[in-house]
Design a protein around this motif. Structure first.
Motif, PDB file in Angstrom:
ATOM      1  N   VAL A 290       7.344   6.133   9.243  1.00 10.12           N
ATOM      2  CA  VAL A 290       7.424   5.124   8.866  1.00 10.12           C
ATOM      3  C   VAL A 290       6.254   4.002   9.457  1.00 10.12           C
ATOM      4  O   VAL A 290       5.817   3.044   8.501  1.00 10.12           O
ATOM      5  CB  VAL A 290       8.775   4.449   9.709  1.00 10.12           C
ATOM      6  N   VAL A 291       5.576   4.384  10.693  1.00  5.55           N
ATOM      7  CA  VAL A 291       4.503   3.829  10.948  1.00  5.55           C
ATOM      8  C   VAL A 291       3.374   3.563  10.152  1.00  5.55           C
ATOM      9  O   VAL A 291       2.426   2.881   9.685  1.00  5.55           O
ATOM     10  CB  VAL A 291       4.119   4.036  12.427  1.00  5.55           C
ATOM     11  N   SER A 292       2.974   5.031   9.648  1.00  4.95           N
ATOM     12  CA  SER A 292       1.954   5.257   8.846  1.00  4.95           C
ATOM     13  C   SER A 292       2.042   4.330   7.227  1.00  4.95           C
ATOM     14  O   SER A 292       1.022   3.865   6.916  1.00  4.95           O
ATOM     15  CB  SER A 292       1.881   6.597   8.381  1.00  4.95           C
ATOM     16  N   LEU A 293       3.322   4.238   6.937  1.00  5.35           N
ATOM     17  CA  LEU A 293       3.340   3.374   5.801  1.00  5.35           C
ATOM     18  C   LEU A 293       3.119   2.000   6.020  1.00  5.35           C
ATOM     19  O   LEU A 293       2.494   1.300   5.295  1.00  5.35           O
ATOM     20  CB  LEU A 293       4.929   3.542   5.113  1.00  5.35           C
ATOM     21  N   SER A 294       3.666   1.524   7.043  1.00  3.09           N
ATOM     22  CA  SER A 294       3.555   0.276   7.357  1.00  3.09           C
ATOM     23  C   SER A 294       1.764  -0.177   7.819  1.00  3.09           C
ATOM     24  O   SER A 294       1.571  -1.148   7.377  1.00  3.09           O
ATOM     25  CB  SER A 294       4.308  -0.174   8.700  1.00  3.09           C
ATOM     26  N   GLN A 295       1.140   0.904   8.415  1.00  8.27           N
ATOM     27  CA  GLN A 295      -0.184   0.579   8.860  1.00  8.27           C
ATOM     28  C   GLN A 295      -1.060   0.534   7.460  1.00  8.27           C
ATOM     29  O   GLN A 295      -1.852  -0.444   7.227  1.00  8.27           O
ATOM     30  CB  GLN A 295      -0.735   1.821   9.712  1.00  8.27           C
ATOM     31  N   CYS A 296      -0.608   1.352   6.437  1.00  8.52           N
ATOM     32  CA  CYS A 296      -1.471   1.531   5.177  1.00  8.52           C
ATOM     33  C   CYS A 296      -1.343   0.204   4.332  1.00  8.52           C
ATOM     34  O   CYS A 296      -2.291  -0.303   4.058  1.00  8.52           O
ATOM     35  CB  CYS A 296      -0.865   2.745   4.453  1.00  8.52           C
TER      36      CYS A 296
ATOM     37  N   THR B  23       2.978  -9.283  11.264  1.00  9.53           N
ATOM     38  CA  THR B  23       3.673  -8.572  11.941  1.00  9.53           C
ATOM     39  C   THR B  23       4.996  -7.780  11.051  1.00  9.53           C
ATOM     40  O   THR B  23       5.352  -8.432   9.981  1.00  9.53           O
ATOM     41  CB  THR B  23       4.793  -9.310  12.875  1.00  9.53           C
ATOM     42  N   ASP B  24       5.056  -6.455  11.418  1.00 11.27           N
ATOM     43  CA  ASP B  24       6.143  -5.755  10.325  1.00 11.27           C
ATOM     44  C   ASP B  24       6.972  -5.127  11.269  1.00 11.27           C
ATOM     45  O   ASP B  24       6.631  -4.569  12.280  1.00 11.27           O
ATOM     46  CB  ASP B  24       5.307  -4.959   9.388  1.00 11.27           C
ATOM     47  N   ARG B  25       8.538  -4.969  10.544  1.00 16.79           N
ATOM     48  CA  ARG B  25       9.506  -4.179  11.337  1.00 16.79           C
ATOM     49  C   ARG B  25      10.011  -3.463  10.285  1.00 16.79           C
ATOM     50  O   ARG B  25      11.212  -3.670   9.925  1.00 16.79           O
ATOM     51  CB  ARG B  25      10.388  -5.135  11.824  1.00 16.79           C
ATOM     52  N   PRO B  26       9.260  -2.609   9.980  1.00 13.21           N
ATOM     53  CA  PRO B  26       9.787  -1.599   8.773  1.00 13.21           C
ATOM     54  C   PRO B  26      10.831  -0.621   9.230  1.00 13.21           C
ATOM     55  O   PRO B  26      11.021  -0.490  10.674  1.00 13.21           O
ATOM     56  CB  PRO B  26       8.593  -0.783   8.634  1.00 13.21           C
ATOM     57  N   GLU B  27      11.538  -0.214   8.594  1.00 13.77           N
ATOM     58  CA  GLU B  27      13.052   0.457   8.726  1.00 13.77           C
ATOM     59  C   GLU B  27      13.000   1.779   7.640  1.00 13.77           C
ATOM     60  O   GLU B  27      12.882   1.605   6.545  1.00 13.77           O
ATOM     61  CB  GLU B  27      14.021  -0.113   8.730  1.00 13.77           C
ATOM     62  N   GLY B  28      13.064   3.103   8.205  1.00 12.89           N
ATOM     63  CA  GLY B  28      13.220   4.225   7.201  1.00 12.89           C
ATOM     64  C   GLY B  28      14.521   4.850   7.282  1.00 12.89           C
ATOM     65  O   GLY B  28      15.209   4.569   8.472  1.00 12.89           O
ATOM     66  N   THR B  29      14.995   5.329   6.236  1.00 11.81           N
ATOM     67  CA  THR B  29      16.396   6.157   6.362  1.00 11.81           C
ATOM     68  C   THR B  29      16.189   7.470   6.011  1.00 11.81           C
ATOM     69  O   THR B  29      15.675   7.689   4.959  1.00 11.81           O
ATOM     70  CB  THR B  29      17.318   5.411   5.209  1.00 11.81           C
TER      71      THR B  29
END
Length: 161
Positions: A65-71, A91-97
């Motif tokens: 999830v972090v990798s997707l947000s960073q990219c 700022t991002d607060r991504p969420e993966g399921t």
């Protein structure tokens, strides 16, 4: 011209508690992720706590999830710079399921990115919002996964957004 990039890291299991993997409950899931190049800090990893991991360490699912947000972040900043949009905060607060099957395997079903961006020019909020679509299209990591990745950005500017 196509270019190829290679990425090399080292993952070392540090969870041998004395008897190795003599039983499912007899070892820790702890591991260290280090860069081959000198100077990169070690990432302390483990399994998700649901799988007997240490909640104080990063798990592979979080790192995906972090990798997707960073990219997305890096592409977005580059695109804004090229478009003359000045970003002052992001700022991002991504969420993966992830869905786990009865047999114990699992699959990510989706990731949602939630970037909150501040820009300097309130007249460019629409342009800045639109660039999230292009950042998503360009993201190497999002292009490599087999589940939907969506972004629900919020862009604001002082005195105008």
């Amino acid at each position: 011209m196509n270019r190829t990039h290679r990425y090399e890291v080292e993952v070392t299991w540090t969870g041998n508690t004395g008897t190795g993997t003599s039983g499912y409950r007899d070892y820790a899931r702890d591991h260290d992720v280090t860069g081959i190049e000198a100077g990169k800090p070690t990432i302390l990893g483990s399994a998700d706590p649901a799988f007997r991991g240490d909640p104080r360490r990063w798990n592979p699912e979080e790192l995906l999830v972090v990798s997707l947000s960073q990219c997305h972040l890096l592409w977005y900043l580059a695109l804004c710079a090229k478009a003359g949009i000045v970003v002052t905060a992001y700022t991002d607060r991504p969420e993966g399921t992830m869905s786990e099957s009865a047999e114990g395997s699992g699959v990510f079903t989706d990731v949602t990115l939630r970037p909150q961006v501040t820009i300097t020019d309130p007249t460019r909020i629409g342009d800045a919002t639109d660039l999230h679509h292009e950042a998503h299209r360009m993201c190497f990591i999002a292009n490599s996964v087999n589940f939907p990745v969506t972004a629900t950005p919020t862009v604001t500017a002082p005195n105008g957004g």
